[in-house]
Design a protein around this motif. Sequence first.
Motif, PDB file in Angstrom:
ATOM      1  N   LEU A 123      -0.910   5.913   4.045  1.00 10.64           N
ATOM      2  CA  LEU A 123      -1.284   6.710   3.230  1.00 10.64           C
ATOM      3  C   LEU A 123      -1.155   8.536   3.533  1.00 10.64           C
ATOM      4  O   LEU A 123      -0.782   9.338   2.891  1.00 10.64           O
ATOM      5  CB  LEU A 123      -2.972   6.735   2.659  1.00 10.64           C
ATOM      6  CG  LEU A 123      -3.062   5.257   2.150  1.00 10.64           C
ATOM      7  CD1 LEU A 123      -4.658   5.201   1.824  1.00 10.64           C
ATOM      8  CD2 LEU A 123      -2.384   5.160   0.742  1.00 10.64           C
TER       9      LEU A 123
ATOM     10  N   ILE B 220       0.920  -1.364  -0.066  1.00  7.98           N
ATOM     11  CA  ILE B 220      -0.055  -0.048  -0.069  1.00  7.98           C
ATOM     12  C   ILE B 220       0.801   1.337   0.071  1.00  7.98           C
ATOM     13  O   ILE B 220       0.416   2.275  -0.733  1.00  7.98           O
ATOM     14  CB  ILE B 220      -0.769  -0.051   1.252  1.00  7.98           C
ATOM     15  CG1 ILE B 220      -2.041  -1.104   0.947  1.00  7.98           C
ATOM     16  CG2 ILE B 220      -1.690   1.362   1.309  1.00  7.98           C
ATOM     17  CD1 ILE B 220      -2.963  -1.318   2.379  1.00  7.98           C
TER      18      ILE B 220
ATOM     19  N   HIS C 291       0.023  16.256  -1.120  1.00  2.00           N
ATOM     20  CA  HIS C 291      -0.900  15.876  -1.800  1.00  2.00           C
ATOM     21  C   HIS C 291      -2.068  16.796  -1.905  1.00  2.00           C
ATOM     22  O   HIS C 291      -2.549  17.104  -1.007  1.00  2.00           O
ATOM     23  CB  HIS C 291      -1.495  14.623  -1.118  1.00  2.00           C
ATOM     24  CG  HIS C 291      -2.586  13.841  -2.118  1.00  2.00           C
ATOM     25  ND1 HIS C 291      -3.397  12.686  -1.475  1.00  2.00           N
ATOM     26  CD2 HIS C 291      -3.102  13.995  -3.311  1.00  2.00           C
ATOM     27  CE1 HIS C 291      -4.065  12.091  -2.350  1.00  2.00           C
ATOM     28  NE2 HIS C 291      -4.028  13.065  -3.477  1.00  2.00           N
TER      29      HIS C 291
ATOM     30  N   GLN D  55      -8.523   3.800  -6.565  1.00  2.00           N
ATOM     31  CA  GLN D  55      -7.123   3.120  -5.989  1.00  2.00           C
ATOM     32  C   GLN D  55      -7.447   2.896  -4.681  1.00  2.00           C
ATOM     33  O   GLN D  55      -6.445   2.304  -4.123  1.00  2.00           O
ATOM     34  CB  GLN D  55      -5.964   4.369  -5.886  1.00  2.00           C
ATOM     35  CG  GLN D  55      -5.586   4.517  -7.515  1.00  2.00           C
ATOM     36  CD  GLN D  55      -4.048   4.818  -7.517  1.00  2.00           C
ATOM     37  OE1 GLN D  55      -3.286   4.797  -6.675  1.00  2.00           O
ATOM     38  NE2 GLN D  55      -3.673   5.352  -8.625  1.00  2.00           N
TER      39      GLN D  55
ATOM     40  N   ALA E 293       1.017   3.793  -3.123  1.00  2.00           N
ATOM     41  CA  ALA E 293       0.687   5.341  -2.732  1.00  2.00           C
ATOM     42  C   ALA E 293       1.896   6.278  -3.166  1.00  2.00           C
ATOM     43  O   ALA E 293       1.674   7.200  -4.113  1.00  2.00           O
ATOM     44  CB  ALA E 293       0.350   5.508  -1.447  1.00  2.00           C
TER      45      ALA E 293
ATOM     46  N   LEU F  20      -8.780   8.630  -6.667  1.00  2.00           N
ATOM     47  CA  LEU F  20      -8.717   8.234  -5.429  1.00  2.00           C
ATOM     48  C   LEU F  20      -9.404   7.065  -5.004  1.00  2.00           C
ATOM     49  O   LEU F  20      -9.171   6.099  -4.243  1.00  2.00           O
ATOM     50  CB  LEU F  20      -8.598   9.327  -4.301  1.00  2.00           C
ATOM     51  CG  LEU F  20      -7.311  10.472  -4.468  1.00  2.00           C
ATOM     52  CD1 LEU F  20      -7.666  11.489  -3.417  1.00  2.00           C
ATOM     53  CD2 LEU F  20      -6.126   9.782  -4.320  1.00  2.00           C
TER      54      LEU F  20
ATOM     55  N   SER G 277       0.972  11.189   1.626  1.00  2.00           N
ATOM     56  CA  SER G 277       0.442  12.548   1.423  1.00  2.00           C
ATOM     57  C   SER G 277       1.035  13.696   1.804  1.00  2.00           C
ATOM     58  O   SER G 277       1.391  14.579   0.963  1.00  2.00           O
ATOM     59  CB  SER G 277      -1.226  12.519   1.879  1.00  2.00           C
ATOM     60  OG  SER G 277      -1.859  11.448   1.273  1.00  2.00           O
TER      61      SER G 277
ATOM     62  N   TRP H  34      -8.247   4.503  -1.955  1.00  2.00           N
ATOM     63  CA  TRP H  34      -7.892   5.593  -0.703  1.00  2.00           C
ATOM     64  C   TRP H  34      -9.073   5.645   0.324  1.00  2.00           C
ATOM     65  O   TRP H  34      -8.845   6.420   1.495  1.00  2.00           O
ATOM     66  CB  TRP H  34      -7.315   6.929  -1.407  1.00  2.00           C
ATOM     67  CG  TRP H  34      -6.063   6.646  -1.741  1.00  2.00           C
ATOM     68  CD1 TRP H  34      -5.476   5.853  -2.896  1.00  2.00           C
ATOM     69  CD2 TRP H  34      -4.831   7.509  -1.473  1.00  2.00           C
ATOM     70  NE1 TRP H  34      -4.123   6.094  -3.082  1.00  2.00           N
ATOM     71  CE2 TRP H  34      -3.642   7.169  -2.297  1.00  2.00           C
ATOM     72  CE3 TRP H  34      -4.823   8.424  -0.479  1.00  2.00           C
ATOM     73  CZ2 TRP H  34      -2.692   7.528  -2.155  1.00  2.00           C
ATOM     74  CZ3 TRP H  34      -3.673   9.306  -0.590  1.00  2.00           C
ATOM     75  CH2 TRP H  34      -2.361   8.571  -1.356  1.00  2.00           C
TER      76      TRP H  34
ATOM     77  N   GLU I 239      -3.017   1.605   7.818  1.00  4.53           N
ATOM     78  CA  GLU I 239      -2.901   1.698   6.298  1.00  4.53           C
ATOM     79  C   GLU I 239      -3.449   3.068   5.970  1.00  4.53           C
ATOM     80  O   GLU I 239      -2.831   3.850   5.369  1.00  4.53           O
ATOM     81  CB  GLU I 239      -4.122   0.956   5.606  1.00  4.53           C
ATOM     82  CG  GLU I 239      -3.786  -0.751   5.711  1.00  4.53           C
ATOM     83  CD  GLU I 239      -3.847  -1.409   6.954  1.00  4.53           C
ATOM     84  OE1 GLU I 239      -3.360  -2.504   7.521  1.00  4.53           O
ATOM     85  OE2 GLU I 239      -4.545  -0.939   7.866  1.00  4.53           O
ATOM     86  N   LEU I 240      -4.248   3.996   6.754  1.00  6.09           N
ATOM     87  CA  LEU I 240      -4.614   5.040   6.610  1.00  6.09           C
ATOM     88  C   LEU I 240      -3.788   6.074   6.724  1.00  6.09           C
ATOM     89  O   LEU I 240      -3.169   7.165   6.305  1.00  6.09           O
ATOM     90  CB  LEU I 240      -5.733   5.698   7.222  1.00  6.09           C
ATOM     91  CG  LEU I 240      -7.355   4.896   6.814  1.00  6.09           C
ATOM     92  CD1 LEU I 240      -8.329   5.349   7.896  1.00  6.09           C
ATOM     93  CD2 LEU I 240      -7.535   5.680   5.369  1.00  6.09           C
TER      94      LEU I 240
ATOM     95  N   TRP J  92      -7.917  15.071   0.577  1.00  2.00           N
ATOM     96  CA  TRP J  92      -8.202  13.551   0.989  1.00  2.00           C
ATOM     97  C   TRP J  92      -8.062  13.474   2.723  1.00  2.00           C
ATOM     98  O   TRP J  92      -8.645  12.695   3.483  1.00  2.00           O
ATOM     99  CB  TRP J  92      -7.308  12.630   0.318  1.00  2.00           C
ATOM    100  CG  TRP J  92      -7.157  11.335   0.998  1.00  2.00           C
ATOM    101  CD1 TRP J  92      -8.192  10.224   0.643  1.00  2.00           C
ATOM    102  CD2 TRP J  92      -6.501  10.726   2.084  1.00  2.00           C
ATOM    103  NE1 TRP J  92      -7.793   9.220   1.472  1.00  2.00           N
ATOM    104  CE2 TRP J  92      -6.577   9.443   2.236  1.00  2.00           C
ATOM    105  CE3 TRP J  92      -5.213  11.144   2.639  1.00  2.00           C
ATOM    106  CZ2 TRP J  92      -6.203   8.662   3.225  1.00  2.00           C
ATOM    107  CZ3 TRP J  92      -4.871  10.499   3.881  1.00  2.00           C
ATOM    108  CH2 TRP J  92      -5.097   9.122   3.816  1.00  2.00           C
TER     109      TRP J  92
END
Length: 367
Positions: free
Chosen positions: A65, A12, A74, A50, A16, A47, A69, A52, A61-62, A78
Amino acid sequence: MDFALTDEQREIRRAARDHLERRYPATRVCALAEGPGGSEAGAWPELIRQGWLDDDLGMVELALLAEESGRCLHPTPWWTTVALAAPYARAAGEPLTVPATFADGAPDGAAPTGAGTVRATRSRRGWSLSGQVPAAPQAGAVRCVVVRARTEEGPAVFACDTGSPGLVVEELSTLDTLRRMAQVRWDGTPARLLTEPARTPEVARLARLRGGALLAAEAVGVAAGALDMAVTHARQREQFGRPIGSFQAVAHQLTDAYVGTELARSLAYRAAWLVQNDPEGSLACAQAVDEAVLVARDAAVRTCETAVQITGGMGVTWEYPLHRWLRRALWLDAFPGFGDDPHGRVAERLLRRDDAGGITPTTLDGR
């Protein structure tokens, strides 16, 4: 006990980073920062494709990301969606698939900076909102505003579309133009209820833990992005026939920034893991989030300042992108959206220590 990321989590993170580096090189990020809105409106469907915004993403996992970002700044809403608005939508059992943000119109106790007063009234037609919040992050770039408002029974949380009648969003001039603040006003604006007054305090507490962990993760990414630029410059820039990174004065600064960033990363991952595996949000979980926020915000600001110093005169020019990372670090350091400053809570826990060799109030002044 294995503290390493799983193969899936590493994949992941890799996917990303590949996506963000390919789509948002520094030159494009700076161009978006100088344009209207400060974000890319058409990136949201990509997003979603993919994954997100998948419901099955855990906090770790978040956090990965969010870190990636922050590394590239980013330029989409998001972070405000998943860190600020999504916890309330999830508590209501609603999937949040559009860009969103959160505005606090019914703050607890002393109002933090940016909080306002919003009141909700109920009629036969449903709920409507009136009032304003002086500063809500990226309200001008989202399609849904989640707001905590006062009702006769106490604070409750509502959602309304940005195109709803009576809703006015005015973007403000802010330091970080990639994450602009906006004043939001409601005047009889129709809204839908997300959490009842009885549930709101607990949902808000858990939302702050989730948001704090993701703020720390993004701050780690900001620090890592600035450190990458500083290291690249130190390798390429030569003085006296040698790369400046070979001089101790530069190498020691980069080492300190690296150590600070890695420490912040460990605390951010720990906080995300605890939030994911402690759904009740115990005291240990809250402490971990406080510590991660403090260390990660400080690491982001310090690393960006170190990077500016190492890059010298070029680092303070408008054309060089580093100032964008410093702006985000300062934004994260000043963001008041998770209630009172965690410094007080961490200091109180330190002063309560009474174990051998611990810190006590009577020893701080040397007496």
